[in-house]
Design a protein around this motif. Structure first.
Motif, short mmCIF file in Angstrom:
data_model
loop_
_atom_site.label_atom_id
_atom_site.label_comp_id
_atom_site.label_asym_id
_atom_site.label_seq_id
_atom_site.Cartn_x
_atom_site.Cartn_y
_atom_site.Cartn_z
N VAL A 1 4.19 2.75 12.82
CA VAL A 1 5.12 3.20 11.78
C VAL A 1 6.31 2.25 11.68
N VAL A 2 6.78 1.78 12.82
CA VAL A 2 7.90 0.82 12.81
C VAL A 2 7.49 -0.46 12.09
N MET A 3 6.28 -0.97 12.40
CA MET A 3 5.80 -2.20 11.77
C MET A 3 5.63 -2.03 10.26
N ILE A 4 5.08 -0.89 9.86
CA ILE A 4 4.92 -0.63 8.43
C ILE A 4 6.29 -0.52 7.76
N GLY A 5 7.25 0.07 8.47
CA GLY A 5 8.60 0.18 7.93
C GLY A 5 9.21 -1.19 7.66
N ARG A 6 8.98 -2.13 8.56
CA ARG A 6 9.52 -3.49 8.37
C ARG A 6 8.84 -4.20 7.20
N ALA A 7 7.56 -3.88 6.99
CA ALA A 7 6.81 -4.55 5.92
C ALA A 7 7.05 -3.92 4.55
N THR A 8 7.67 -2.76 4.52
CA THR A 8 7.85 -2.05 3.25
C THR A 8 9.32 -1.86 2.91
N VAL A 9 10.13 -2.83 3.28
CA VAL A 9 11.57 -2.73 3.01
C VAL A 9 11.84 -2.67 1.51
N VAL A 10 11.08 -3.45 0.77
CA VAL A 10 11.26 -3.46 -0.69
C VAL A 10 9.92 -3.13 -1.35
N PRO A 11 9.92 -2.57 -2.56
CA PRO A 11 8.67 -2.26 -3.25
C PRO A 11 7.89 -3.52 -3.58
N LEU A 12 6.59 -3.35 -3.80
CA LEU A 12 5.74 -4.46 -4.22
C LEU A 12 6.07 -4.85 -5.67
N PRO A 13 5.73 -6.08 -6.07
CA PRO A 13 5.87 -6.45 -7.49
C PRO A 13 5.07 -5.50 -8.38
N ILE A 14 5.48 -5.43 -9.64
CA ILE A 14 4.89 -4.46 -10.56
C ILE A 14 3.37 -4.65 -10.67
N GLU A 15 2.90 -5.90 -10.72
CA GLU A 15 1.46 -6.14 -10.85
C GLU A 15 0.69 -5.55 -9.67
N LEU A 16 1.21 -5.75 -8.47
CA LEU A 16 0.55 -5.22 -7.28
C LEU A 16 0.69 -3.70 -7.20
N GLN A 17 1.83 -3.19 -7.62
CA GLN A 17 1.99 -1.74 -7.63
C GLN A 17 0.91 -1.08 -8.49
#
Length: 371
Positions: A250-266
């Motif tokens: 969960v900590v690792m995922i938290g670091r990787a998801t600090v900002v949302p993905l670009p719109i195309e990837l979202q």
């Protein structure tokens, strides 16, 4: 009547704490009765000791009794030796002995907190004879006798009166922690497509940290019970290590998801990410319920399928070249999400196995009781 019923329900929902209150009460009254029957000089110390050593679980009571007895005996021996070997005849002399007794024992207690009772015992052994004109050796013996009566009484009550085993408590503690991990995981993945509520996430993370400390403490108590053959059940180590690894995921995922993905990837990943979040959160919460009930592990197949579909969509995104135009840091975060989910997948498989082991232990115990 409604108020009384609600009050009863609230108290009964705290059965573990209610059991502790009953044990402490029985231990205190029993220690006082026994100390009075044995004509001990100060029954108060027997009562206080019984309260100190009567803890939430048998394992914690064992540790408290051991630590308190070691500290008491050590302090009595040291304080008695000083009083006998260095006689005093004035208040100034007693003050010097107090310094000689307290300073080294306080230093030892700062290094070994479990021996903190040694300082108190040494002071009592030194000061009490001057108040009652008693012999220092007799004072030391009285102190050890009073503490021994309280410790034995508290320990027996912990074993015999509504005993609470740490092995049972570890189930509830682990289940609570898994539910917090599921909440944090859901919030983190949702943040990839809509942004995340950092205040809510911080509250969850703080709760996870506190729950981890509590679970590790109970785990140590459970192993103490197992080593003393006071409890059965599986080794708590695999369960604790698996949950700790999930916490790290969960900590690792938290670091990787600090900002949302670009719109195309979202747009491309919103559906598979939502499926992954739902499947993993449901599995973790179901595992928590299974631990509490001693039931079999929930099926992990939906997690496998959700992660496979996410991996397929990620592969399609890479084939379509949507990753090439991303800034380096964003691309690193994108790949880190996949790596973290794969790592979490492995740890969820371990959780599936461990919950199954605890369910088998409960089933074996029920079968033995039925025979």
């Amino acid at each position: 009547m409604a108020f009384a019923a609600e009050l009863f329900d609230r108290v009964w929902s705290r059965k573990t704490q209610l059991g502790l209150a009953v044990r402490v009460t029985v231990a205190a009254t029993g220690a006082y009765a026994l100390a009075t029957a044995l004509h001990l000089l100060l029954p108060l110390w027997a009562v206080l000791t019984s309260i100190i050593v009567t803890q939430m679980s048998v394992g914690r009571s064992l540790k408290a009794t051991r630590d308190y007895m070691l500290g008491t005996i050590g302090g009595a021996v040291y304080g008695g030796a000083i009083a006998i070997l260095i006689p005093y005849s004035s208040e100034l002399g007693l003050l010097g002995l107090l310094v000689l007794a307290v300073a080294p024992l306080a230093f030892v207690a700062s290094i070994y907190p479990n021996l903190s009772s040694a300082t108190v015992t040494a002071v009592i052994v030194l000061v009490l004879p001057s108040m009652h004109h008693a012999d220092p050796m007799a004072s030391a013996i009285d102190r050890v006798s009073e503490v021994s009566v309280g410790a034995v009484t508290g320990l027996l009550v912990s074993f015999l009166v509504l005993p609470s085993r740490a092995v049972r408590q570890i189930r509830a503690s682990a289940a609570k922690l898994l539910e917090l991990i599921a909440d944090a995981f859901t919030e983190l993945l949702a943040g990839l497509t809509r942004g995340r509520d950092n205040d809510a996430l911080h509250r969850i993370q703080d709760g996870i940290g506190i729950a981890m400390v509590g679970m590790n403490t109970i785990g140590a108590e459970a192993e103490r019970e197992r080593s003393a053959r006071l409890s059965g059940g599986p080794d708590t180590g695999p369960l604790l290590r698996t949950i700790l690894r999930l916490r790290h995921d969960v900590v690792m995922i938290g670091r990787a998801t600090v900002v949302p993905l670009p719109i195309e990837l979202q747009t491309r990943l919103a559906a598979p990410l939502s499926e992954v979040a739902t499947a993993i959160a449901l599995f973790v919460r179901s595992a928590a319920s299974a631990l509490r009930a001693g039931a079999g592990a929930p099926t992990i197949r939906p997690v496998h399928l959700a992660l496979e579909r996410y991996a397929d969509e990620v592969a399609a995104v890479r084939r379509d070249g949507l990753i090439r135009g991303l800034p380096g840091e964003m691309a690193e975060r994108f790949y880190a999400i996949g790596f973290s989910l794969e790592q979490m997948h492995q740890n969820l498989c371990d959780l599936d196995r461990v919950v199954g082991e605890w369910a088998e232990s409960t089933a074996d115990k029920s079968a033995r009781m039925a025979e």
